[in-house]
Structure formats: C-alpha cells, structure tokens
Design a protein around this motif. Structure first.
Motif, PDB file in Angstrom:
ATOM      1  N   VAL A   2     -30.247 -47.493  24.777  1.00 28.74           N
ATOM      2  CA  VAL A   2     -29.997 -46.424  25.471  1.00 28.74           C
ATOM      3  C   VAL A   2     -28.529 -47.302  24.940  1.00 28.74           C
ATOM      4  O   VAL A   2     -27.686 -45.907  24.595  1.00 28.74           O
ATOM      5  N   LYS A   3     -28.112 -48.138  24.869  1.00 31.82           N
ATOM      6  CA  LYS A   3     -26.655 -48.488  24.309  1.00 31.82           C
ATOM      7  C   LYS A   3     -26.187 -47.755  23.078  1.00 31.82           C
ATOM      8  O   LYS A   3     -25.160 -46.695  22.988  1.00 31.82           O
ATOM      9  N   ALA A   4     -26.974 -47.701  22.016  1.00 32.35           N
ATOM     10  CA  ALA A   4     -26.656 -47.519  20.542  1.00 32.35           C
ATOM     11  C   ALA A   4     -26.857 -45.854  21.269  1.00 32.35           C
ATOM     12  O   ALA A   4     -26.478 -45.290  20.417  1.00 32.35           O
ATOM     13  N   ALA A   5     -28.220 -45.013  21.553  1.00 32.83           N
ATOM     14  CA  ALA A   5     -28.156 -43.473  21.971  1.00 32.83           C
ATOM     15  C   ALA A   5     -26.300 -43.149  22.821  1.00 32.83           C
ATOM     16  O   ALA A   5     -26.002 -42.359  22.063  1.00 32.83           O
ATOM     17  N   GLY A   6     -26.470 -43.773  23.094  1.00 32.51           N
ATOM     18  CA  GLY A   6     -24.548 -43.517  24.359  1.00 32.51           C
ATOM     19  C   GLY A   6     -23.806 -43.434  23.326  1.00 32.51           C
ATOM     20  O   GLY A   6     -22.266 -42.950  23.169  1.00 32.51           O
ATOM     21  N   CYS A  11     -19.624 -40.967  19.029  1.00 33.93           N
ATOM     22  CA  CYS A  11     -19.022 -40.539  18.657  1.00 33.93           C
ATOM     23  C   CYS A  11     -19.281 -39.121  17.758  1.00 33.93           C
ATOM     24  O   CYS A  11     -19.263 -39.332  16.200  1.00 33.93           O
ATOM     25  N   GLY A  12     -20.002 -38.307  18.186  1.00 36.10           N
ATOM     26  CA  GLY A  12     -20.417 -36.917  18.416  1.00 36.10           C
ATOM     27  C   GLY A  12     -21.496 -37.183  16.745  1.00 36.10           C
ATOM     28  O   GLY A  12     -21.506 -36.469  16.269  1.00 36.10           O
ATOM     29  N   LEU A  13     -22.370 -38.608  16.917  1.00 41.54           N
ATOM     30  CA  LEU A  13     -23.156 -38.622  16.048  1.00 41.54           C
ATOM     31  C   LEU A  13     -24.896 -37.461  16.513  1.00 41.54           C
ATOM     32  O   LEU A  13     -25.816 -37.923  16.005  1.00 41.54           O
ATOM     33  N   SER A  14     -24.755 -37.825  17.724  1.00 41.41           N
ATOM     34  CA  SER A  14     -25.554 -37.315  18.550  1.00 41.41           C
ATOM     35  C   SER A  14     -25.581 -36.004  19.681  1.00 41.41           C
ATOM     36  O   SER A  14     -24.411 -35.952  19.786  1.00 41.41           O
ATOM     37  N   ALA A  15     -25.979 -35.545  20.265  1.00 43.84           N
ATOM     38  CA  ALA A  15     -26.590 -34.548  20.905  1.00 43.84           C
ATOM     39  C   ALA A  15     -27.234 -34.384  21.816  1.00 43.84           C
ATOM     40  O   ALA A  15     -28.137 -34.828  22.075  1.00 43.84           O
ATOM     41  N   GLU A  16     -26.900 -34.165  23.007  1.00 42.35           N
ATOM     42  CA  GLU A  16     -27.574 -34.473  24.171  1.00 42.35           C
ATOM     43  C   GLU A  16     -28.351 -32.542  24.324  1.00 42.35           C
ATOM     44  O   GLU A  16     -28.054 -31.752  24.350  1.00 42.35           O
ATOM     45  N   SER A  19     -27.210 -29.478  25.857  1.00 43.91           N
ATOM     46  CA  SER A  19     -25.982 -29.488  26.108  1.00 43.91           C
ATOM     47  C   SER A  19     -25.731 -28.476  24.950  1.00 43.91           C
ATOM     48  O   SER A  19     -25.906 -28.254  23.953  1.00 43.91           O
ATOM     49  N   PRO A  20     -24.203 -27.824  25.421  1.00 49.69           N
ATOM     50  CA  PRO A  20     -23.794 -26.886  24.043  1.00 49.69           C
ATOM     51  C   PRO A  20     -24.040 -27.286  22.483  1.00 49.69           C
ATOM     52  O   PRO A  20     -23.918 -26.626  21.856  1.00 49.69           O
ATOM     53  N   GLU A  21     -23.578 -28.477  22.521  1.00 49.78           N
ATOM     54  CA  GLU A  21     -23.559 -28.954  21.038  1.00 49.78           C
ATOM     55  C   GLU A  21     -25.063 -29.358  20.426  1.00 49.78           C
ATOM     56  O   GLU A  21     -25.048 -29.056  18.997  1.00 49.78           O
ATOM     57  N   ALA A  22     -25.593 -29.291  21.390  1.00 46.65           N
ATOM     58  CA  ALA A  22     -27.122 -29.350  20.885  1.00 46.65           C
ATOM     59  C   ALA A  22     -27.811 -28.165  20.831  1.00 46.65           C
ATOM     60  O   ALA A  22     -28.532 -27.918  19.538  1.00 46.65           O
ATOM     61  N   GLN A  23     -26.869 -26.979  21.478  1.00 44.77           N
ATOM     62  CA  GLN A  23     -27.678 -26.224  21.031  1.00 44.77           C
ATOM     63  C   GLN A  23     -27.121 -25.519  19.684  1.00 44.77           C
ATOM     64  O   GLN A  23     -27.246 -24.593  18.736  1.00 44.77           O
ATOM     65  N   GLU A  24     -25.950 -25.463  19.232  1.00 48.67           N
ATOM     66  CA  GLU A  24     -25.075 -25.627  18.365  1.00 48.67           C
ATOM     67  C   GLU A  24     -25.721 -26.204  17.397  1.00 48.67           C
ATOM     68  O   GLU A  24     -25.845 -25.316  15.579  1.00 48.67           O
ATOM     69  N   ASP A  25     -25.978 -27.180  17.374  1.00 55.00           N
ATOM     70  CA  ASP A  25     -27.086 -28.248  16.126  1.00 55.00           C
ATOM     71  C   ASP A  25     -28.359 -27.276  16.234  1.00 55.00           C
ATOM     72  O   ASP A  25     -28.261 -26.399  14.907  1.00 55.00           O
ATOM     73  N   GLU A  26     -28.726 -26.590  16.731  1.00 57.78           N
ATOM     74  CA  GLU A  26     -29.876 -25.504  16.611  1.00 57.78           C
ATOM     75  C   GLU A  26     -29.845 -24.016  15.933  1.00 57.78           C
ATOM     76  O   GLU A  26     -30.543 -23.951  15.032  1.00 57.78           O
ATOM     77  N   ARG A  27     -28.495 -23.990  16.233  1.00 52.36           N
ATOM     78  CA  ARG A  27     -28.213 -22.406  15.521  1.00 52.36           C
ATOM     79  C   ARG A  27     -27.975 -22.557  13.832  1.00 52.36           C
ATOM     80  O   ARG A  27     -28.327 -22.154  13.153  1.00 52.36           O
ATOM     81  N   LEU A  28     -27.372 -23.684  13.988  1.00 48.50           N
ATOM     82  CA  LEU A  28     -26.732 -24.494  12.215  1.00 48.50           C
ATOM     83  C   LEU A  28     -28.427 -24.961  11.617  1.00 48.50           C
ATOM     84  O   LEU A  28     -28.513 -24.221  10.740  1.00 48.50           O
TER      85      LEU A  28
END
Length: 102
Positions: A2-6, A11-16, A19-28
């Motif tokens: 859990v700490k590693a995921a946090g 650091c912006g290397l993963s998205a929840e 989340s909007p970031e995850a949706q953008e990742d899927e679009r890309l």
C-alpha cells in the motif's frame, strides 16, 4: 504494498482507478494502441530532450556530403507502371477496397 502504491501515486507514476488521470491514460492507450508499446515509449522518452546547439562547425559537418537522394533507385528492378487516379471519388473507393482486402 500500500505504501509503494501511495508513493507511485504521489510521484505521478500511477493513477487511481476512475480518476481523471486514469481516464486520460486509457484515452492515450487507445490512441497509441496500434503502435504500443514501442512508439509510445520512444515518444515519451525523447520528448523533453534538449537539442544540440547548431554551431557553424556542426552545420558544416552535417551538410558536408549534401542531402541524400530523394528517391532510391534500383536499376535492375522491374518497373511497374501504376494507373493515375484523378477523380477523388475513385481514389477513395480504391483506398477503401484496398484496405478492406489488405
């Protein structure tokens, strides 16, 4: 775990998920799909690389041999003459048929 995921989230290397970031990742991912992972990795790995300063010496080195030929020639190869399509509708029909069969 859990700490590693946090840490990755911070650091912006993963998205929840969701989340909007995850949706953008899927679009890309959908947009890059046919070329991934190689093209997307290359694009993102090289997009912020500083360019070399074009000094007179560098310009001279790069232009010393002139530009390469616009077309590659194969004198021994058979020549195949292609018909010219001048009508846009014919061209679109040709492309559509070729892509569907290809």
């Amino acid at each position: 775990m859990v700490k590693a995921a946090g840490t990755l989230l911070e650091c912006g290397l993963s998205a929840e998920e969701g989340s909007p970031e995850a949706q953008e990742d899927e679009r890309l991912a959908d947009a890059w799909g046919p070329w991934s992972p190689e093209a997307s990795f290359y694009h993102y790995a090289t997009r912020d690389v500083p360019f070399e300063t074009a000094t007179p010496e560098l310009r001279q080195h790069l232009t010393r041999d002139g530009r390469p030929a616009l077309f590659t020639e194969y004198p021994e190869a058979d020549r195949i003459l292609l018909s010219r399509i001048t009508d846009t509708a014919d061209l679109n029909a040709f492309r559509h048929t070729t892509l569907r069969q290809g």
